[in-house]
Design an enzyme around this catalytic site. Structure first.
Site, PDB file in Angstrom:
ATOM      1  CG  ASN A  78     -13.091  48.194  39.970  1.00  0.00           C
ATOM      2  OD1 ASN A  78     -13.412  49.211  40.583  1.00  0.00           O
ATOM      3  ND2 ASN A  78     -13.847  47.693  39.017  1.00  0.00           N
ATOM      4  CG  ASP A  84     -18.780  44.881  27.588  1.00  0.00           C
ATOM      5  OD1 ASP A  84     -20.018  44.919  27.511  1.00  0.00           O
ATOM      6  OD2 ASP A  84     -18.165  43.908  28.040  1.00  0.00           O
TER       7      ASP A  84
END
Length: 158
Positions: A78, A84
């Site tokens: 990716n 987060d």
């Protein structure tokens, strides 16, 4: 003032090192990993030996090291990982997805990727001002993160 990041080291992982010459902080493999011809093109999740609580309004961007394809024979499929602020539980160990393209071996403690702390798109104006006025980050090592475990990679849903 520096923004504080709480870091829990897992399985005896070595402390993080903020160096003057680089903009990112290296992360290290938390296991020994050998991949053979049968593993080529199979996704492997490499544990990085850290769980962190980031400051409010911040995210971490995890990048591959430029030497990883040549040195270890893998790419990160990716190309960029986002951690987060809610991925901050005691068991939320950071992982690096790798895709081997040749046989190789990673030793425990090898530098395999790097990360930087950035503002989240959901950061409030006050969080943005605090980041703008900060003089960087400070790492605080803890034995336990007091947040709820999120449940691993892909746990935010479909």
């Amino acid at each position: 003032m520096k923004l504080k990041i709480q870091v829990k080291l897992i399985n005896g992982q070595q402390p993080l090192n903020i160096i003057d010459k680089g903009d990112c902080i290296d992360l290290h493999s938390n296991i020994e990993c050998t991949y053979s011809a049968e593993d080529i093109s199979k996704l492997i999740y490499l544990p990085l030996g850290v769980a962190m609580k980031l400051p409010k309004g911040m995210i971490a961007k995890v990048y591959p090291r430029s030497s990883s394809p040549k040195r270890y024979g893998f790419i990160v499929p990716n190309s960029l990982g986002i951690i987060d602020q809610t991925y901050c539980g005691n068991e939320d160990e950071w992982m690096l997805p790798i895709l081997p393209f040749k046989e190789g071996k990673i030793e425990w403690g090898d530098r395999v990727c790097q990360f930087e702390i950035c503002l989240s798109q959901k950061a409030t104006i006050w969080q943005k001002i605090k980041w703008l006025l900060s003089s960087g980050i400070k790492i605080e090592y803890v034995d336990k993160l007091e947040e709820t475990n999120r449940g691993g990679f892909g746990s935010t849903g479909k």
